[in-house]
Enzyme design. Structure first.
Site, PDB file in Angstrom:
ATOM      1  CE1 TYR A  72      -4.331   1.003  -0.251  1.00 64.12           C
ATOM      2  CE2 TYR A  72      -3.699   2.637   1.404  1.00 64.12           C
ATOM      3  CZ  TYR A  72      -4.602   2.167   0.460  1.00 64.12           C
ATOM      4  OH  TYR A  72      -5.768   2.856   0.220  1.00 64.12           O
ATOM      5  CD  GLN A 104       2.226   3.249  -9.395  1.00 63.61           C
ATOM      6  OE1 GLN A 104       1.101   2.862  -9.716  1.00 63.61           O
ATOM      7  NE2 GLN A 104       2.828   4.250 -10.012  1.00 63.61           N
ATOM      8  CG  ASP A 156      11.574  -3.964  -8.177  1.00 62.88           C
ATOM      9  OD1 ASP A 156      10.409  -4.335  -8.419  1.00 62.88           O
ATOM     10  OD2 ASP A 156      12.141  -3.051  -8.801  1.00 62.88           O
ATOM     11  CD  GLN A 176       7.825  -7.345  -6.596  1.00 57.70           C
ATOM     12  OE1 GLN A 176       7.926  -8.185  -7.490  1.00 57.70           O
ATOM     13  NE2 GLN A 176       7.418  -6.105  -6.833  1.00 57.70           N
ATOM     14  CG  HIS A 215       9.742  -3.123 -12.340  1.00 57.31           C
ATOM     15  ND1 HIS A 215      10.069  -2.925 -13.662  1.00 57.31           N
ATOM     16  CD2 HIS A 215      10.925  -3.104 -11.665  1.00 57.31           C
ATOM     17  CE1 HIS A 215      11.377  -2.779 -13.776  1.00 57.31           C
ATOM     18  NE2 HIS A 215      11.918  -2.897 -12.586  1.00 57.31           N
ATOM     19  CD  GLU A 228      13.922   2.799 -12.553  1.00 52.99           C
ATOM     20  OE1 GLU A 228      12.725   2.669 -12.244  1.00 52.99           O
ATOM     21  OE2 GLU A 228      14.793   1.960 -12.237  1.00 52.99           O
TER      22      GLU A 228
END
Length: 330
Positions: free
Chosen positions: A24, A27, A82, A85, A107, A194
């Protein structure tokens, strides 16, 4: 490359489904609220009584633990950082994946580099807004949206496109336009942008310009205005109108000086360095480096953050942003 719009997508594939948004942050909040407001059945999976738990509840969500959400949902949309995850997936999501479920991301990092390997019979898709979360939410509330990407890595149920396109519609992306790509292309181009341009290249260019003026004896405040503050004006022109019309909108002096000097700043060596950065992304060298960084608790990253905060341009910028009303006094 085909662009899909709202009339191309339907919500039907999700009408009887439950979508679990895991995380949360910026995004997670935006995408979950947009899908909920589009009439989809959304639950939010979070660490029990963590910092975001009450925020999600206050926004009207059905909040539960990650395990509960993964078990309940037909579509599990992972929106945590990332580097977290794979660990969360293995411990809290994977045990509840069954044939016919869908694993979704914004992503492709963990799927593309193999840190998450879903079981057979599970769809693997990606739906990615090309904008920060606050803009995703604000434009949706205004009746529009931001552009986005969709990808299908595994179509186990033969309707993965219907599922991911419905998610894109629910988030509001198809109001602006959606492009279908691949996990490989999304991941590698995103990382390159990036590193070489958006976050790495631009900040180093600003810093070098600022330091050049200060070292030559110019006031730091003037250096900041000319190398950092005014950058937004130029970027906004490019964003809205493109290069050609940006040049039309600046003075002839700025146009001539910029066009005749720019290749001395970004040289052939600069482009060669960009190609090397891209190779590091493509062959996994960057990924290995980032994984090792996590294993030492981001020690190098924390040191770089500290040094960045100590730069003179940061001190000067803080004062001028307050003066301009961009940053409030603490």
């Amino acid at each position: 490359m085909k662009v899909f719009y709202d009339s191309d997508f339907k919500l039907d594939a999700l009408k009887e489904k439950t979508i679990a948004v895991i995380g949360y942050g910026s995004q997670g909040r935006a995408q979950s609220l947009n899908m909920k407001d589009s009439g989809l059945n959304v639950v939010v999976g979070l660490r029990k009584n963590g910092a975001s738990w009450e925020n999600a509840k206050a926004d009207g969500h059905n909040v539960m633990t990650i395990e509960e959400a993964a078990e309940k949902a037909d579509i599990i949309h992972i929106l945590i950082p990332d580097e977290l995850q794979a660990e969360v997936y293995d411990a809290q999501i994977k045990p509840y994946l069954k044939e016919g479920k869908t694993l979704s991301f914004s992503h492709g990092f963990n799927i593309h580099y193999g840190f998450i390997v879903p079981p057979k019979g599970v769809n693997v898709v990606l739906v990615a807004p090309k904008s920060p979360g606050k803009m995703v939410r604000r434009t949706y509330e205004e009746g529009f949206g931001v552009p986005g990407l969709i990808c299908i890595e595994i179509d186990a149920t033969n309707n993965a496109f219907d599922i991911v396109s419905a998610m894109a519609k629910g988030i509001g992306l198809s109001r602006a336009g959606v492009i279908q790509t691949t996990f490989k292309e999304e991941t590698e181009t995103d990382l390159f942008g990036e590193q070489a341009v958006l976050c790495g290249g631009v900040t180093e260019l600003i810093k070098a310009g600022f330091e050049t003026l200060v070292e030559a004896g110019y006031a730091p405040e003037m250096a900041y205005f000319e190398t950092c503050h005014e950058l937004k004006l130029i970027v906004d022109l490019i964003y809205q109108k493109g290069f050609k019309n940006m040049w039309n909108d600046v003075s002839n002096t700025a146009e001539y000086g910029g066009l005749t000097r720019r290749s001395r700043i970004v040289t052939a060596d600069s482009k060669a360095a960009m190609k090397e950065i891209l190779k590091e992304i493509q062959d996994g060298r960057f990924t290995k480096e980032f994984v090792l960084e996590k294993q030492v608790n981001h020690a190098h990253l924390k040191a770089m953050r500290r040094l960045e905060g100590e730069l003179q341009i940061e001190e000067v910028g803080a004062k001028l942003r307050k003066m301009c009303g961009l940053e409030k006094e603490e």
